[in-house]
Design a protein around this motif. Structure first.
Motif, PDB file in Angstrom:
ATOM      1  N   ARG A 306       0.839  -1.206   0.000  1.00 56.15           N
ATOM      2  CA  ARG A 306       0.000   0.000   0.000  1.00 56.15           C
ATOM      3  C   ARG A 306       0.866   1.245   0.000  1.00 56.15           C
ATOM      4  N   LEU A 322       3.252  11.571   3.027  1.00 56.53           N
ATOM      5  CA  LEU A 322       3.142  11.637   4.485  1.00 56.53           C
ATOM      6  C   LEU A 322       4.182  10.707   5.094  1.00 56.53           C
ATOM      7  N   ALA A 324       5.187   9.927   7.996  1.00 63.00           N
ATOM      8  CA  ALA A 324       4.826   9.068   9.127  1.00 63.00           C
ATOM      9  C   ALA A 324       4.044   7.851   8.650  1.00 63.00           C
ATOM     10  N   GLN A 325       3.162   8.069   7.691  1.00 65.99           N
ATOM     11  CA  GLN A 325       2.347   6.965   7.220  1.00 65.99           C
ATOM     12  C   GLN A 325       3.164   5.962   6.417  1.00 65.99           C
ATOM     13  N   ARG A 327       6.392   5.209   6.853  1.00 63.77           N
ATOM     14  CA  ARG A 327       7.490   4.547   7.553  1.00 63.77           C
ATOM     15  C   ARG A 327       7.096   3.115   7.879  1.00 63.77           C
TER      16      ARG A 327
END
Lengths: 339, 339
Positions: A306, A322, A324-325, A327
């Motif tokens: 994803r 993004l 953070a998303q 990682r």
DNA sequence: CAAGAACTGATAGGCGTATGTCAGTTTGGA
DNA sequence: TCCAAACTGACATACGCCTATCAGTTCTTG
């Protein structure tokens, strides 16, 4: 208050929609004064172009190609399943993804497979750290195809992003688990890998050795054995290790082929050794449950697929990602926190 | 071949677009024969309505309300930050999210806060397991507002989904780590929680006690201390425990207030005890790094917020959710695998 | 067989943006 | 001052679907 549209922005800035569009999409030059006005209006109204409408209007399609290793690696099969699942899910958003296979241990083949890729907007590749591969990746990027590396990186290359874990941290994590689980006991620890030519294996090995050396001097590391991720070879290696080293109390499998190790351990009935491996499969789950494996270090293939698709789409649209998303975390699984 | 459109389906089925639309959106009754024809055409062409176009046409907006505990809980602050971050990111997809605060230890207040919610499409709430709250959740769902519970569930309620971890599994995980890290040593283990009235705390406690009792009989569990997630109280509790029990070798903090424990441990210089706590914060990270904490069990607030929003959006659109993507994992963090 | 009910097709307008055209206006430089 | 260049506004069309309307056709039912 409803969302601001491009017309609201134009009205507020005292210009036409066409001019706003010229500013937004760099279509043609606009007088600096008007650029400022438009930008001010955008800020004032907190305007964000509607992504849905934009994509609809542009009629953009995304064609992605996933390049994976051939062979029977269970983790890679998992990746493929996730690609299939997510592709059908994203069909409604005009994303198409194909899968190609190649020999992951052969840099030349991988490189020419990459060179042969045409007509795609993005490529995700399980890479190999080799100059030829790096060059092929750079070539794709130069031709305007976005490239992300998946699971295994090519550090020097101009790839847009690496979707995967920090493998030396994963190796360090394995070492800390090994050291703490052994809780002060002294003895030997064996390490099995696929091949140190694979960057992820090399990095895990490095991290593992580093922490073991610094923090757990009472444990003696045996020389690394490279077994090409083959279950039959790792099984044999396990038998050899236990035969030659009666005081073997720990075993770390850096790469694939964990099935072979599990089978051997079950047959030998060695339950006292701390055994740590990578990736969650039906086999490793069962082994965690029955105590053959002490811990599994994993990365979530679903998340990786994803993430790769999101990153590729964002790059194609020149939108920021993004962090953070995207990682990918180093998961530790015990018997108790299996998903 | 390009994507099929609704017109292609109509042509293939030998009916008009209007009829196809009637079948797709159950707008009015259609003769069974034509329904079959349309469905066959859809299958044949592998038609999926374009989600972008559909949402654009419907002009759908999503208004969500997040109900969080008031107070200075660091983890909850983290959730808020993630809400803010993700909301601005989703502004381009017509999602608006507000945050409301309430007293999480008071079921009546929480319930009336929920009752007072109007004009939202969806609500995400950090819940409390209490009949009044359950009733309030059911009321919202009955009024057509989608509800998901966040972090802490209300099992009997008609909520659409629970976004959070399996807390008894988390407790079991803590116990296994504790037991293995102590590696056969005998001694006492202390447990501190916020309140057993909080379902997540109660479940973690249950799981922890269960595994400790079954698997590590050489470890003696001290009675649970409930300290209301307050750092000053957990600090004092830690001092008391070490004072009264010289052979205390393990400590598990089920809830918040880990800061107090860390401070006390640092002052006391007790580095030999195995200490396990929940949630990743600046404090707990630092404590992992310097060895004050042995392990942290966590859930990713970013993932939880994104998941809550995705689930609420999917529910509003009556679309299925991707179970695998929405499963929140029980993360184990050691010094070496910190994000 | 007539009248109403049930169904269908054609079509228009809209969602918010992208893209292109073209005429009209302003600006800069000689 | 004048011309070309740079800029701007107005408008049309498109993306794929939703929603509504209305006239026309086919079924029921008494």
């Amino acid at each position: 208050m409803a969302r601001a549209t491009i017309e609201d922005v134009a009205a507020r800035a005292g210009v036409s929609v066409a001019t706003v569009d010229r500013v937004l999409n760099a279509r043609s030059t606009v007088r600096p004064l008007n650029v400022k006005r438009v930008e001010a209006a955008i800020r004032a109204l907190n305007y964000h172009p509607d992504r849905l409408a934009a994509r609809l209007a542009r009629g953009r399609e995304y064609r992605f190609c996933f390049v994976l290793p051939e062979g029977d690696n269970v983790f890679m099969k998992g990746l493929e399943d996730e690609i299939a699942a997510h592709t059908s899910h994203l069909a409604a958003e005009r994303v198409e993804a194909d899968i190609r296979h190649t020999d992951v241990f052969d840099a030349a083949k991988l490189a020419s497979a990459l060179d042969a890729i045409h007509g795609y907007d993005g490529v995700a590749v399980v890479a190999l750290d080799h100059p030829r591969v790096r060059e092929a990746v750079n070539g794709l990027m130069a031709r305007g195809t976005e490239v992300v590396t998946l699971v295994s990186d090519v550090p020097g290359a101009a790839r847009a992003h690496f979707v995967g874990i920090d493998n030396s941290a994963a190796g360090r994590t394995a070492a800390t688990l090994m050291g703490r689980f052994l809780g002060g006991r002294g003895g030997k620890v064996g390490i099995i890998a696929g091949s140190l030519a694979l960057r992820d294996h090399a990095e895990r090995h490095f991290g593992f050795v580093q922490v073991m050396g610094q923090e757990y001097p009472s444990l003696q590391l045996l020389p690394l054995r490279e077994e090409r991720d083959s279950a039959s070879r790792t099984g044999k290696a396990t038998r050899d290790l236990f035969a030659h080293h009666p005081d073997l109390i720990g075993l770390y499998n850096v790469g694939a082929g964990t099935d072979g190790i599990i089978d051997t351990l079950r047959q030998a009935g060695r339950r006292d050794a701390v055994v740590i491996a990578h990736e969650l499969t039906a086999f490793s789950r069962a082994a965690l449950m029955d105590g053959t494996l002490s811990a599994v270090i994993a990365q979530d293939p679903g998340h990786e697929i994803r993430s790769a698709m999101r990153v590729l789409m964002a790059r194609c649209d020149r939108q920021p990602i993004l962090a953070a998303q995207e990682r990918i975390s180093i998961d530790i699984f015990l018997r108790d926190n299996l998903p």
